[in-house]
Design an enzyme around this catalytic site. Sequence first.
Site, PDB file in Angstrom:
ATOM      1  N   TYR A   4     -15.016  -2.775   7.585  1.00 32.19           N
ATOM      2  CA  TYR A   4     -13.682  -2.247   7.869  1.00 32.19           C
ATOM      3  C   TYR A   4     -13.302  -2.480   9.336  1.00 32.19           C
ATOM      4  CZ  TYR A   4      -9.829   1.160   7.714  1.00 32.19           C
ATOM      5  OH  TYR A   4      -8.601   1.783   7.776  1.00 32.19           O
TER       6      TYR A   4
ATOM      7  N   VAL B 234      -2.686  -7.711  -3.130  1.00 33.27           N
ATOM      8  CA  VAL B 234      -2.518  -8.540  -1.935  1.00 33.27           C
ATOM      9  C   VAL B 234      -3.704  -9.462  -1.685  1.00 33.27           C
ATOM     10  CG1 VAL B 234      -0.958  -6.878  -0.841  1.00 33.27           C
ATOM     11  CG2 VAL B 234      -3.429  -6.761  -0.379  1.00 33.27           C
TER      12      VAL B 234
ATOM     13  N   GLY C 295       0.819  -1.212   0.000  1.00 27.55           N
ATOM     14  CA  GLY C 295       0.000   0.000   0.000  1.00 27.55           C
ATOM     15  C   GLY C 295       0.845   1.250   0.000  1.00 27.55           C
TER      16      GLY C 295
END
Length: 262
Positions: free
Chosen positions: A164, A74, A23
């Site tokens: 999340y 990923v 990231g």
Amino acid sequence: MTSPADATTEVAVSQESVAMVTGAGRGIGAATAERLAAEGMAVIVVDRTEQDTRATVAAIRTAGGRARGIGCDVAVAQAVTAAVATAVEEFGRIDVLVNCAGINRDRLLLTMGDQEWDTVLDVNLGGTMRCSFAVGRHMRRQGHGRIINFSSVAARGNAGQTNYATAKGAIAGFTRTLAAELGPHGVTVNAIAPGFVATPMVDELAERLGGDRDSVMSEAAKSSAVGRIGTPEEIAATVVFVARPESGYLTGETVHVDGGRP
């Protein structure tokens, strides 16, 4: 058993060390990659595509550092395996892994579809697992290493972020468990839980809320004891601290960097 004296000689942040940061194309990941490079490490800059890594790689090289960009999703196990194999072949080892890749797809649970749930968990939690598995195997053979994951203060619960928050909360448990498994092999595993930080995600949040960046940051600052939001560079500084040889007795912990958010 490693003595305190031995611990200070571990390979971590030094001019001979190698870090992989996922990231790392923007935001906290980019700031972390640049800071580790400034500390003297060779940095493998990982993002979804090689093109996404170019700005960070260029910034590191312009500053005199060493960097290599690798495109890797990923969420795909084969891509992670290939990226790690490329990194080890080129640099010989990986001393520090920073699992910073993450996405959000905010929506109230009762309006959320399976894809929004699955995608967020697959990238945030699954990506952390896949990278830790692939790199952790090399670190175990090396006899040393630092794995630094990214949780979030959202793990405490935040309306509109059940997917999340679930992923980030699970990362805390994953971190503590993996620390117990890899500790005997000289590998520490910790997580960092940032508060509200000025990243490109702020613009995305503002767009979803129908507001502007400044108003979103101003509102977020009200929940911080220091009266402001954080910067990517402040989070990167915490990563460097955790990666240092002197932090070898710190493992299995989630470090909150949130400006004193209640």
